[in-house]
Scaffold this active site. Sequence first.
Site, PDB file in Angstrom:
ATOM      1  N   ARG A 115     -11.307   6.565 -12.694  1.00  0.00           N
ATOM      2  CA  ARG A 115     -12.134   7.131 -11.610  1.00  0.00           C
ATOM      3  C   ARG A 115     -11.489   8.394 -11.027  1.00  0.00           C
ATOM      4  O   ARG A 115     -12.190   9.354 -10.675  1.00  0.00           O
ATOM      5  CB  ARG A 115     -12.379   6.077 -10.525  1.00  0.00           C
TER       6      ARG A 115
ATOM      7  N   HIS B 234     -13.790   4.492   3.309  1.00  0.00           N
ATOM      8  CA  HIS B 234     -13.129   3.641   2.317  1.00  0.00           C
ATOM      9  C   HIS B 234     -11.896   4.282   1.690  1.00  0.00           C
ATOM     10  O   HIS B 234     -11.457   3.861   0.619  1.00  0.00           O
ATOM     11  CB  HIS B 234     -14.140   3.222   1.233  1.00  0.00           C
TER      12      HIS B 234
ATOM     13  N   CYS C 109       1.705   1.802  -0.571  1.00  0.00           N
ATOM     14  CA  CYS C 109       2.518   0.679  -1.042  1.00  0.00           C
ATOM     15  C   CYS C 109       1.678  -0.600  -0.984  1.00  0.00           C
ATOM     16  O   CYS C 109       0.899  -0.810  -0.048  1.00  0.00           O
ATOM     17  CB  CYS C 109       3.756   0.537  -0.175  1.00  0.00           C
TER      18      CYS C 109
ATOM     19  N   CYS D  57       5.349  -2.821   4.204  1.00  0.00           N
ATOM     20  CA  CYS D  57       5.755  -1.412   4.044  1.00  0.00           C
ATOM     21  C   CYS D  57       4.529  -0.546   4.269  1.00  0.00           C
ATOM     22  O   CYS D  57       3.452  -0.855   3.784  1.00  0.00           O
ATOM     23  CB  CYS D  57       6.286  -1.208   2.625  1.00  0.00           C
TER      24      CYS D  57
ATOM     25  N   CYS E 269       6.831   2.034  -5.373  1.00  0.00           N
ATOM     26  CA  CYS E 269       7.001   2.575  -4.015  1.00  0.00           C
ATOM     27  C   CYS E 269       8.439   3.081  -3.831  1.00  0.00           C
ATOM     28  O   CYS E 269       9.395   2.306  -3.935  1.00  0.00           O
ATOM     29  CB  CYS E 269       6.705   1.506  -2.971  1.00  0.00           C
TER      30      CYS E 269
ATOM     31  N   CYS F 151      10.373   1.290  -0.795  1.00  0.00           N
ATOM     32  CA  CYS F 151      10.859  -0.058  -1.100  1.00  0.00           C
ATOM     33  C   CYS F 151      12.064   0.023  -2.035  1.00  0.00           C
ATOM     34  O   CYS F 151      13.034  -0.719  -1.881  1.00  0.00           O
ATOM     35  CB  CYS F 151       9.751  -0.907  -1.725  1.00  0.00           C
TER      36      CYS F 151
END
Length: 305
Positions: A73, A124, A132, A137, A189, A192
């Site tokens: 997409r 949206h 993340c 997070c 991420c 993280c």
Amino acid sequence: MASRLNNLAAFHQKLAKANRILAICGAGLSAASGLPTFRGAGGLWRNYEATDLATPEAFAEDPGLVWLFYAYRRHMALQVKPNAGHHALAALAKKNPNFLCLTQNVDNLSPRAGHPPSQLRTLHGSLFTLKCSSRSCNYMEPSNTADPLCPSLAPASVSPPDPSQPAKIPLLDPSHPLPRISPSQLPQCPRCQESGKQSLLRPGVIWFGESLDATMLSEIDAWIDQGGPVDIVLVVGTSSVVYPAAGYAERARTKGVTSVVTVNKEVEKRMWTRQEDLAFQGGAEEWLGKMFEPLIGALPGGGNE
Ligand code: APR
Ligand code: ZN
């Protein structure tokens, strides 16, 4: 009584008097650009319902599959251009500071048509935001348009030679096995990672079962509540079944007389219930320019670049 269907003169009269205008847009606005809608033809991705892949459960179960769907997409949204409908809405926003446009679309086509960001709310989220997937997070990366996003998602960055027959590419042909992508091959991420944890990045879109951004929702409520009545609500290219978007037309009516004006390929009676409502049957790309012409003038090239 003059017809309330396809009556441009009646709309022009309302537009001339209108101060506050709200638009609620959906996938039909981008259909003429070549992006499929969710419900009806085009709503299948391989043999999955597009809406079944748009859930946190689907991502937890098979993040590689869900990422391939979103990577495709992203790729398609980058390939296509805003159409006359996006351009007409952007031009109306520039003419009327009291026009606010809510879109459920995540394709970035309204911003690309030059719609002023202060007059656009992307309900949206966006295909081009990464965030993340860990609840603890809040890492977020806006405006990432890398295509392919990472080497394992490269099979999703292939355009069908004929957009009306996307199944001709291996990714969209259900008889062709999908590449298996392990979580370690997907975007991670960075925040993280710094603290020694491993979390996947995910598309920055709202999935079924998730809440919309609370700040954005209160800004929209404040816009509806401030000032006088909302004179016109445009409901453009949406099946109006997903909330809260589907509720805004009725919510706006609580302030006075509001004309709900539907623009949809398939107009249904439930979409224009009151005597002050109007409906235009056909493409947003055909109607919006003509509807706003007294204010915005004729769009160059009919609005289609
Ligand atoms: N112009 C105007 N309307 C059109 C056009 C067009 N060229 N082509 C199709 N339509 C109409 C269809 O008749 C249909 O009513 O657009 C609508 C598209 O409806 P959906 O596919 O349900 O899309 P949408 O309303 O945006 O879906 C809402 O559901 O899957 C989720 O999060 C996703 O944002 C999406 C939400
Ligand atoms: Zn993180």
